[in-house]
Scaffold this active site. Structure first.
Site, short mmCIF file in Angstrom:
data_model
loop_
_atom_site.label_atom_id
_atom_site.label_comp_id
_atom_site.label_asym_id
_atom_site.label_seq_id
_atom_site.Cartn_x
_atom_site.Cartn_y
_atom_site.Cartn_z
N LYS A 204 0.87 -1.18 0.00
CA LYS A 204 0.00 0.00 0.00
C LYS A 204 0.90 1.22 0.00
O LYS A 204 1.16 1.86 1.02
CB LYS A 204 -0.90 -0.01 1.24
CG LYS A 204 -2.17 0.79 1.06
CD LYS A 204 -3.13 0.09 0.09
CE LYS A 204 -4.42 0.86 -0.06
NZ LYS A 204 -5.30 0.29 -1.08
N SER A 405 -8.97 -1.60 -4.61
CA SER A 405 -9.16 -1.18 -3.23
C SER A 405 -10.67 -1.09 -2.94
O SER A 405 -11.36 -2.10 -3.00
CB SER A 405 -8.44 0.14 -2.97
OG SER A 405 -8.02 0.22 -1.62
#
Length: 624
Positions: A204, A405
């Site tokens: 991330k 996501s």
């Protein structure tokens, strides 16, 4: 008895009010009458004139290729009146409908593809249009592409034409995928700003530019893997469409300096010698060629043709019968309501409820083009899809350019997930970002103090260092949301959270890579998703497709005046340091300065929340 002055005023006002009311009714009646006349003309006296044989469809793609337009007539009018530039948008669904209808139309003999004004498009959308061009060709009709120049996106479409022509002073520019990014750790240190990043997921990595001076090893590895796959898919697609030897594009790029020298810098001639194009023609030469091949128009000055917009109005639309309802989830996911072209947790959930409660809609297709956003809003949308399935209506997800996501989160309550090979998906991870400016106010000689009743009362004050207890609280919440994410993904994919975790950690995949790792069911197009939904609902072959969309209200146009707190101050400080704008004196190219401003604008927007913090499921990525 004399009357008071007030009685005259009262009677005068009453007379004025009656006159105003009568005028209002008169104007409304005239408008209504005009609408009736227009409707009657459209039904009985107007309408499109029938096409003549050998008509050429001119597919002039102007603007950004999107799933759903966020520009309406009122916005365009206001922008024009203010002297601004209206951002043109062209809907993918319209392009596909025009090409597929024209392929069946006996009066349409060929198509001319013009790409000069195609301003942007994702890889998945481009593949959809390219496939529609192939279907048009399969009907026995020729497609001719022309451009003054071609960029990488434009050329992907042009390559699928039977013939590709280029202006003699033009070029074909294929650059590859991947770009350098800016990293701001040292700059923020100089400003006295600390960016506190709390996350779950090794990969991330989008927020790394605010906490580091370069990418992490994990980020570099993931980016290289992703871009290599996208590039291989692009070159394979173009080389097959143009019947070029495998590796021709890469070889041309590697040998470019020598090849340019060999043609004395004539880039159009180079494009011809590498067989990227079939010929060099000016636009008037193209016109003459099409007149000879087809038929001249009524005045004999051009070829017989119909424009994209005119033909779109001719595409028949079924108005009754059982339907597949399509809900477009495009853009960032935010809490609350959002207009067309963006996703709101409340507003998109409402659209799903409308589809569920509409008896004529028997199945739902969720078309996703989103990098994610609010985890809470994503869960609201996922839950509505779960309820839709429980009500007996099949749900099929069609992934477009990006479904990562939060864009992946909303796909997790469906009967089937279909992605394009070049879809950007995955990025199963969560983060929160909290800038603090305690060092900035130290430099300015500003001090802060108070007596809150608990440590939590002012723990989120951006003018103080991040309280470790608040950091622990936020990290715990993010860990929990990540666990929810992986658990729900495991249930949706019929596997275990541990298996999902192995391919999660915030890592982004292509659709093909996601298929290999069990994150999607199969590869296919939007059309494949419609067919799947119709088959699951046992609909007849002539089923309708209905887009369930929300009208823009005036409330959506109110400007949010809530400030961005410290992040906004940081953005302003950086802008001031760079002297961005008309008086720029730093020597930075405008594009570079704008890129830096956008990065800090994102940091401002992402932290301008009324809550102490927001858990973000966002890949902060886009289709190249």
């Amino acid at each position: 008895m004399s009357q008071s002055p007030f009685s005259y005023v009262r009677r005068g006002f009453a007379f004025f009010w009656r006159a105003l009311d009568a005028s209002r009714r008169t104007v409304l009646n005239l408008i209504f009458l005009l609408l009736v006349l227009v409707l009657l003309y459209a039904i009985f006296g107007g309408g499109a004139k029938p096409l003549q044989p050998k008509t050429t469809l001119v597919l002039d793609l102007k603007g950004q290729l999107v799933e759903q337009s966020s520009v309406n007539a009122r916005d365009a009018l206001v922008t024009n009146l203010r002297g601004g530039e209206v951002h043109k948008m062209i809907q993918l669904r319209d392009v596909l409908a025009v090409l597929d209808q024209a392929a069946k139309d006996p009066d349409v003999g060929a198509a001319v593809l013009l790409t000069d004004e195609l301003q942007g498009a994702g890889q998945a959308s481009l593949r959809e249009v390219a496939s529609a061009i192939d279907r048009f060709k399969a009907s026995g009709k020729q497609v001719v592409a022309w451009g003054s120049s071609y960029d990488q996106r434009q050329y992907l479409l042009a390559a699928h034409a039977n013939e590709v022509y280029l202006h003699p002073m033009g070029m074909v520019l294929i650059e590859g995928f991947g770009r350098y990014r800016n990293y701001y750790r040292d700059a923020l240190d100089k400003l006295g700003v600390t960016v506190n990043l709390l996350r779950v997921g090794t990969y991330k990595s989008f927020a790394e530019p605010y906490i580091a001076n370069g990418p992490s090893q994990a980020a570099s590895e993931a980016e290289s893997y992703l871009n290599s796959a996208l590039w291989a898919s692009y070159t394979d697609n173009v080389e097959k469409a143009r019947k070029l030897p495998q590796g021709q594009i890469m070889k041309t790029i590697n040998d470019l300096p020598a090849q340019v020298a060999a043609v004395n810098g004539d880039l159009a001639k180079l494009s011809l010698s590498t067989k990227f194009v079939d010929g060099l023609k000016t636009k008037d030469e193209l016109r003459q060629m099409m007149i000879k091949r087809g038929a001249p128009d009524a005045e004999g000055k051009s070829f017989r043709q119909v424009s994209f917009d005119d033909y779109l109005a001719r595409v028949p639309r079924k108005l009754t019968g059982d339907a597949v309802g399509v809900i477009v989830a495009q853009g960032e996911i935010s809490d609350g309501s959002a207009g067309p072209g963006s996703i709101g947790g409340d507003s998109t959930s409402k659209l799903i409820r409308l589809a569920r409660e509409d008896d004529s809609i028997k199945a739902v297709v969720l078309r996703i083009d989103s990098p994610g956003g609010s985890a809470f809003a994503s869960e609201l949308i996922r839950r509505e899809l779960e309820l839709t399935r429980a009500a007996g209506k099949p749900v099929v997800v069609s992934m477009g350019n990006v479904a990562a996501s939060g864009g992946y989160w909303i796909s997790m309550s469906s009967d089937e997930v279909i992605a394009e090979p070049n879809t950007i998906t995955g990025s199963i991870g969560v983060f929160a970002i909290l800038p603090t400016a305690d060092k900035v106010i130290d430099k300015l000689g500003i001090h802060t103090a108070g007596q809150p009743t608990t440590w939590l009362g002012d723990a989120g004050n951006p003018l103080r260092p991040l309280d470790p207890r608040l950091g622990q609280l936020i990290q715990g919440s993010i860990n929990h949301i990540y666990a929810e994410f992986t658990t729900k993904a495991a249930a949706a994919r019929k596997t275990t959270p541990e298996k999902i975790d192995e391919v999660a950690q915030g890592r982004v995949w292509t659709g093909a890579q996601a298929k290999d790792r069990g994150l999607v069911d199969r590869l296919g197009s939007f059309g494949d998703a419609l067919k799947s939904a119709a088959a699951r609902a046992k609909l007849p072959a002539d089923y309708r497709v209905v887009y369930v969309e929300r009208e823009i209200s005036k409330f959506d146009r109110l400007v949010e005046m809530v400030g961005g707190g410290t992040a906004q101050a940081v953005a302003n400080a950086v802008a001031a340091q760079l002297k961005l704008g008309a008086t720029a004196t730093t020597g930075l190219p405008p594009a570079a300065a704008a890129g830096i401003a956008n990065d800090f604008g994102w940091l401002s927007d992402i932290t301008a929340q009324k809550k102490p913090f927001t858990a973000i499921t966002h890949c902060l990525c886009e289709s190249p």
